[in-house]
Scaffold this motif. Structure first.
Motif, PDB file in Angstrom:
ATOM      1  N   GLN A  41       0.825  -1.208   0.000  1.00 41.66           N
ATOM      2  CA  GLN A  41       0.000   0.000   0.000  1.00 41.66           C
ATOM      3  C   GLN A  41       0.856   1.253   0.000  1.00 41.66           C
ATOM      4  OE1 GLN A  41      -3.319  -0.025  -0.337  1.00 41.66           O
ATOM      5  NE2 GLN A  41      -3.223   2.217  -0.485  1.00 41.66           N
ATOM      6  N   ALA A  42       1.939   1.236   0.692  1.00 40.96           N
ATOM      7  CA  ALA A  42       2.805   2.421   0.748  1.00 40.96           C
ATOM      8  C   ALA A  42       3.333   2.777  -0.636  1.00 40.96           C
ATOM      9  CB  ALA A  42       3.978   2.177   1.712  1.00 40.96           C
ATOM     10  N   LEU A  43       3.746   1.775  -1.388  1.00 44.36           N
ATOM     11  CA  LEU A  43       4.239   2.008  -2.749  1.00 44.36           C
ATOM     12  C   LEU A  43       3.135   2.522  -3.639  1.00 44.36           C
ATOM     13  CD1 LEU A  43       6.527   1.760  -4.842  1.00 44.36           C
ATOM     14  CD2 LEU A  43       5.835  -0.620  -5.197  1.00 44.36           C
ATOM     15  N   SER A  44       1.934   1.975  -3.469  1.00 47.22           N
ATOM     16  CA  SER A  44       0.801   2.426  -4.276  1.00 47.22           C
ATOM     17  C   SER A  44       0.480   3.881  -3.991  1.00 47.22           C
ATOM     18  CB  SER A  44      -0.422   1.548  -3.987  1.00 47.22           C
ATOM     19  OG  SER A  44      -1.533   2.001  -4.727  1.00 47.22           O
ATOM     20  N   ASP A  45       0.496   4.288  -2.672  1.00 45.31           N
ATOM     21  CA  ASP A  45       0.224   5.676  -2.318  1.00 45.31           C
ATOM     22  C   ASP A  45       1.304   6.605  -2.865  1.00 45.31           C
ATOM     23  OD1 ASP A  45      -2.014   4.803  -1.017  1.00 45.31           O
ATOM     24  OD2 ASP A  45      -1.050   4.758   0.974  1.00 45.31           O
ATOM     25  N   ALA A  46       2.533   6.172  -2.826  1.00 42.33           N
ATOM     26  CA  ALA A  46       3.638   7.015  -3.325  1.00 42.33           C
ATOM     27  C   ALA A  46       3.496   7.264  -4.816  1.00 42.33           C
ATOM     28  CB  ALA A  46       4.982   6.349  -3.031  1.00 42.33           C
ATOM     29  N   ILE A  47       3.122   6.235  -5.547  1.00 45.12           N
ATOM     30  CA  ILE A  47       2.944   6.389  -6.991  1.00 45.12           C
ATOM     31  C   ILE A  47       1.785   7.329  -7.278  1.00 45.12           C
ATOM     32  CG2 ILE A  47       2.278   5.167  -9.108  1.00 45.12           C
ATOM     33  CD1 ILE A  47       3.828   2.770  -8.085  1.00 45.12           C
ATOM     34  N   PHE A  48       0.688   7.238  -6.477  1.00 43.27           N
ATOM     35  CA  PHE A  48      -0.462   8.110  -6.683  1.00 43.27           C
ATOM     36  C   PHE A  48      -0.080   9.568  -6.444  1.00 43.27           C
ATOM     37  CE2 PHE A  48      -4.234  10.324  -5.058  1.00 43.27           C
ATOM     38  CZ  PHE A  48      -5.099  10.162  -6.143  1.00 43.27           C
ATOM     39  N   LYS A  52      -0.159  12.756  -9.185  1.00 44.14           N
ATOM     40  CA  LYS A  52      -0.872  14.006  -8.961  1.00 44.14           C
ATOM     41  C   LYS A  52       0.053  15.202  -9.083  1.00 44.14           C
ATOM     42  CE  LYS A  52      -3.833  14.612  -5.806  1.00 44.14           C
ATOM     43  NZ  LYS A  52      -4.494  14.744  -4.497  1.00 44.14           N
ATOM     44  N   ALA A  53       1.298  15.024  -8.663  1.00 44.40           N
ATOM     45  CA  ALA A  53       2.239  16.150  -8.669  1.00 44.40           C
ATOM     46  C   ALA A  53       2.756  16.456 -10.082  1.00 44.40           C
ATOM     47  CB  ALA A  53       3.419  15.864  -7.740  1.00 44.40           C
ATOM     48  N   VAL A  54       2.842  15.455 -10.928  1.00 47.34           N
ATOM     49  CA  VAL A  54       3.389  15.640 -12.269  1.00 47.34           C
ATOM     50  C   VAL A  54       2.282  16.045 -13.227  1.00 47.34           C
ATOM     51  CG1 VAL A  54       4.551  14.523 -14.207  1.00 47.34           C
ATOM     52  CG2 VAL A  54       5.234  13.996 -11.845  1.00 47.34           C
ATOM     53  N   THR A  55       2.473  17.173 -13.890  1.00 44.68           N
ATOM     54  CA  THR A  55       1.512  17.653 -14.892  1.00 44.68           C
ATOM     55  C   THR A  55       2.247  17.956 -16.190  1.00 44.68           C
ATOM     56  OG1 THR A  55       1.762  19.939 -14.136  1.00 44.68           O
ATOM     57  CG2 THR A  55      -0.019  18.639 -13.148  1.00 44.68           C
ATOM     58  N   LEU A  56       1.499  17.881 -17.309  1.00 44.61           N
ATOM     59  CA  LEU A  56       2.086  18.108 -18.623  1.00 44.61           C
ATOM     60  C   LEU A  56       1.223  19.092 -19.394  1.00 44.61           C
ATOM     61  CD1 LEU A  56       2.971  14.435 -19.656  1.00 44.61           C
ATOM     62  CD2 LEU A  56       4.543  16.187 -18.782  1.00 44.61           C
ATOM     63  N   GLY A  57       1.861  19.978 -20.145  1.00 41.96           N
ATOM     64  CA  GLY A  57       1.164  20.873 -21.059  1.00 41.96           C
ATOM     65  C   GLY A  57       0.511  22.043 -20.366  1.00 41.96           C
ATOM     66  N   PRO A  58      -0.084  22.945 -21.157  1.00 44.96           N
ATOM     67  CA  PRO A  58      -0.722  24.158 -20.598  1.00 44.96           C
ATOM     68  C   PRO A  58      -2.001  23.857 -19.828  1.00 44.96           C
ATOM     69  CG  PRO A  58      -1.097  24.004 -22.976  1.00 44.96           C
ATOM     70  CD  PRO A  58      -0.135  22.909 -22.641  1.00 44.96           C
ATOM     71  N   ASN A  59      -2.586  22.693 -20.102  1.00 41.67           N
ATOM     72  CA  ASN A  59      -3.837  22.337 -19.412  1.00 41.67           C
ATOM     73  C   ASN A  59      -3.601  21.522 -18.149  1.00 41.67           C
ATOM     74  OD1 ASN A  59      -5.365  23.616 -21.431  1.00 41.67           O
ATOM     75  ND2 ASN A  59      -5.259  21.763 -22.734  1.00 41.67           N
TER      76      ASN A  59
END
Length: 385
Positions: A41-48, A52-59
């Motif tokens: 579960q810890a690994l799953s939460d870290a990936i989530f 959420k923190a990584v975003t791409l593009g102007p949108n």
């Protein structure tokens, strides 16, 4: 280089096999990664949180599926691996073709060259192999030429020694067996034998001089000489013989004095031979010209006459040993056939070169010699022809 159908099939099978193996490897990694995430579960939460923190593009697009990203990365990696494997296999096939061509040449087909045009180091290898084969063929041709020249040398020496030796043995045999009636006949026989022995001596001395000049280990006695003064002395030494044949010897040098480094004794041998030939073979000549002029780092010397021209077919063979324009090898009409070969060897030992020109107006032997020893002159294209 074109591949055969079999080689193309092999490349295709190589690509398909590699793709299947990589696909199975990718599926295995995805399955193992999914199992690890679901059981931790810890690994799953870290990936989530990372998604959420990584975003791409102007949108501000979120990467909500790690499997898609991983799949794209793996596909790129797979493409690179497949490309590397195919290129590596293709180069192996190229190398196999080069090796097959090399074996074909090594089997004795020295006229064949590797025809491929490739890229990179392999092309440099092909060029080196072709250059090596060219060099080997030239060396073999030169070796055959030398071998033929040796056979010709032995034949000519045997002929030129056998003829006077037969006469010597014959006349001495008459004396030994007392097959004469008067003392005058004995003197005639001994005189003939003596003349034939002198012919043999001239041939042996010329042959010795030729072989000595061909050896680069034979030293030259180099001193600074005045070429104009040397030509004047040579003209004076041949003056009486020239007057008997009503020939005038003309000497001209530029500049005066014309100083250069040379072995005076050896060069005198060259000029003596050329002037003697002009007096002997220049039938109908009225003038022999001795000309010397300095052109920068070299001195150009001409020994010319206006007598009977040399046939064009013979010009390029004049400096071959034992070659005579008069082919009967009669000593009454020709010498040993080594004079011009010796002259060429002496000129080459001085770092120069010599050639002949002949037409209806003038026959000239032209020498190019360096002013200072240590230099080596090369003939121009027009002088080689």
């Amino acid at each position: 280089m074109k591949l055969t159908g079999r080689e193309k099939s092999a490349l295709l099978m190589e690509g398909i096999t590699t793709f299947i193996l990589l696909l199975l490897l990718n599926l295995s990694i995805i399955v193992l990664a999914n199992q690890a995430i679901h059981t931790n579960q810890a690994l799953s939460d870290a990936i989530f949180q990372i998604k959420k923190a990584v975003t791409l593009g102007p949108n501000n697009f979120h990467l909500m599926s790690w499997q898609r990203v991983f799949t794209v990365m793996m596909l790129v990696f797979d493409a690179l691996v497949i490309y590397w494997r195919l290129i590596r296999r293709y180069h192996q096939m190229q190398l196999s073709h080069v090796i097959a061509e090399l074996h074909y040449i090594a089997d004795g087909h020295f006229e064949h060259r590797i025809p491929f045009t490739l890229r990179g180091d392999l092309q440099r290898v092909i060029l080196s192999i072709n250059a090596l084969v060219d060099s080997t063929v030239q060396s073999m041709a030169e070796e055959r030429r030398i071998e033929n020249s040796k056979d010709e040398l032995i034949t000519n020496v045997s002929h030129d020694l056998r003829t006077p030796l037969t006469s010597i043995i014959g006349y001495l045999g008459l004396i030994e067996n007392k097959q004469y009636q008067k003392p005058e006949q004995v003197l005639k026989y001994t005189h003939t034998a003596y003349d034939k022995a002198k012919q043999m001596q001239v041939l042996v001395e010329d042959l010795f001089e030729y072989t000595k000049m061909r050896q680069t280990s034979t030293p030259l006695s180099i001193h600074q000489i005045d070429m104009g003064q040397m030509l004047d002395q040579l003209a004076a030494s041949f003056e009486l013989e020239a007057e008997k044949k009503q020939i005038q010897i003309s000497v001209k040098t530029e500049p005066v004095p014309l100083m250069m480094d040379a072995d005076a004794e050896k060069l005198s041998r060259v000029f003596n031979n050329l002037i003697s030939n002009a007096l002997k073979y220049g039938k109908g000549a009225s003038t022999i010209w001795l000309r010397a002029r300095q052109h920068g780092p070299e001195v150009v010397i001409q020994v010319a006459n206006n007598g009977t021209p040399i046939p064009n077919a013979a010009l390029h063979q004049l400096f071959d040993r034992f070659y005579r324009v008069e082919e009967s090898r009669n000593t009454a009409t020709g010498g040993t056939g080594l004079g011009l070969a010796i002259a060429q060897s002496i000129v080459q030992r001085h770092g120069g070169y010599i050639y002949a020109r002949s037409n209806a107006k003038r026959t000239a032997f032209i020498m190019h010699l360096p002013v200072q020893q240590g230099q080596k002159l090369k003939p121009q294209e027009k002088e080689k022809k």
